[in-house]
Design a protein around this motif. Sequence first.
Motif, PDB file in Angstrom:
ATOM      1  N   ASP A 254      -8.698  30.429  39.621  1.00  0.00           N
ATOM      2  CA  ASP A 254      -9.168  31.170  38.448  1.00  0.00           C
ATOM      3  C   ASP A 254      -8.644  32.604  38.412  1.00  0.00           C
ATOM      4  OD1 ASP A 254     -10.493  28.976  37.557  1.00  0.00           O
ATOM      5  OD2 ASP A 254     -12.440  29.558  38.361  1.00  0.00           O
ATOM      6  N   ARG A 417     -15.760  22.174  32.902  1.00  0.00           N
ATOM      7  CA  ARG A 417     -14.356  22.195  33.286  1.00  0.00           C
ATOM      8  C   ARG A 417     -13.558  23.278  32.566  1.00  0.00           C
ATOM      9  NH1 ARG A 417     -15.921  18.625  36.525  1.00  0.00           N
ATOM     10  NH2 ARG A 417     -14.555  17.019  37.394  1.00  0.00           N
ATOM     11  N   ARG A 419     -13.248  26.534  33.139  1.00  0.00           N
ATOM     12  CA  ARG A 419     -12.591  27.329  34.175  1.00  0.00           C
ATOM     13  C   ARG A 419     -11.871  28.573  33.609  1.00  0.00           C
ATOM     14  NH1 ARG A 419     -10.790  22.073  35.934  1.00  0.00           N
ATOM     15  NH2 ARG A 419      -8.639  22.582  35.387  1.00  0.00           N
TER      16      ARG A 419
END
Length: 434
Positions: A254, A417, A419
């Motif tokens: 990330d 998901r 992210r």
Amino acid sequence: MKKKILIVVFWLVVWHLLAMWVDNKILLVTPIETVFALGNLIVTRNFWLTVIGSLVRIAAGFLLGFAVACAMAVLASRCKWVEEILEPVMGLLRAVPVASFVVLLLIWWGSPMLAVAISFLIVLPVIYINVLKGLKNADPKLLEMAVIFGVSHSNRFYYIYRPALRPFLESGLKLALGMCWKSGVAAEIIGTPDYSIGERLYMSKIYLDTEGLFAWTVVVILLSIGFEKLFMGLVKVFMKWEPKCAAVRKQCTDDKRSTDVLKIQKLSKAYGDLHVVKDFDAEYEPGKIYYFTAPSGSGKTTLFRLLCGLEQPDAGTIQNQSLRFSYAFQEDRLCENYSAVRNVELVAACDAESALREVLPEEAFSKPCCQLSGGMRRRVAVVRAMEAESDCVILDEPFAGLDQETKERVEMYIQSRQRGRILLIASHESSTES
């Protein structure tokens, strides 16, 4: 199977009765006499040298023609000018009589390589034309999907081109294999190279050895059938083989993911007089979800295609187009012949089963996608888009065909998901921006 055996027995009986009626061994021999003649040949050393000699020549011509035809078809499918140059050549090869090639090649090369050359020339245009048709038959929507996800060239071949190629290739091979043996043996009869079936057939004619003629004809038929079954069997194994997916986009943590804003200024796109997108301005920030709830036909899909580079705008700019995109298209665009797991693995270096388990029953994992329901296929497309490494995820009608309970489950999966990526969702149901 029993029916086929009975048909063969019927024609053997007809052959035997006809030979008995003719009652002349020079004109026609019985099946039993043919079998005895074949038995006498099999036990000799020259028989096996002859069989091996013809097999090597004709198989070499076939394999060479097959390889060259496939390479030329691939090149022609990628370069239009190559296809245009090769078109009259292939037409000429199909139109010129085999006898003309035989005489010409006898003058150029002599008899030893004649069967190889003739087999090559017979196979080349048949395989080339069929392989080229198969490559052109590849689904353009799947190829677009491959471009967006950065699917490797090897994966594109195995999972997009190969299924499209299969019916054309198998049809071409069946035709080429039969013609190859007929033409190759005919070339041997004319060239009469040492240790060749053609030479044996020619000598049988000279000495009026009808039993030998029929016996060697049976050998040719058996070799042709055996070689065809072997090669077609290998092709079927290759078509069913599912190699491990080649490397996909490198996964990013990330903190290394792009933090660029996707900025759009004065974007316009028209098809003729229809302005689908006009003077559109927007900014999309990482970590946020944006919903597009305008009615169908308002240009949502066109906007998405412009953002990820599948369409070019008539005017305006899209900043930071270097962002990597993943996309759940309005159509599922799945590789139909392969499982849900394989479709996800094709674009994402992740535990595909673990991801699919959140939205799909486990018994559906290994089934070809063509056997899944519309709702299941939709979920596979969403998982593929969310699991692929990207900076911006586009989901075009991700909840189409889903009941309320499944929709909520898919929404929770999408949020888990995200992210930190930009998430653009087109949906008929209104929702708030987050």
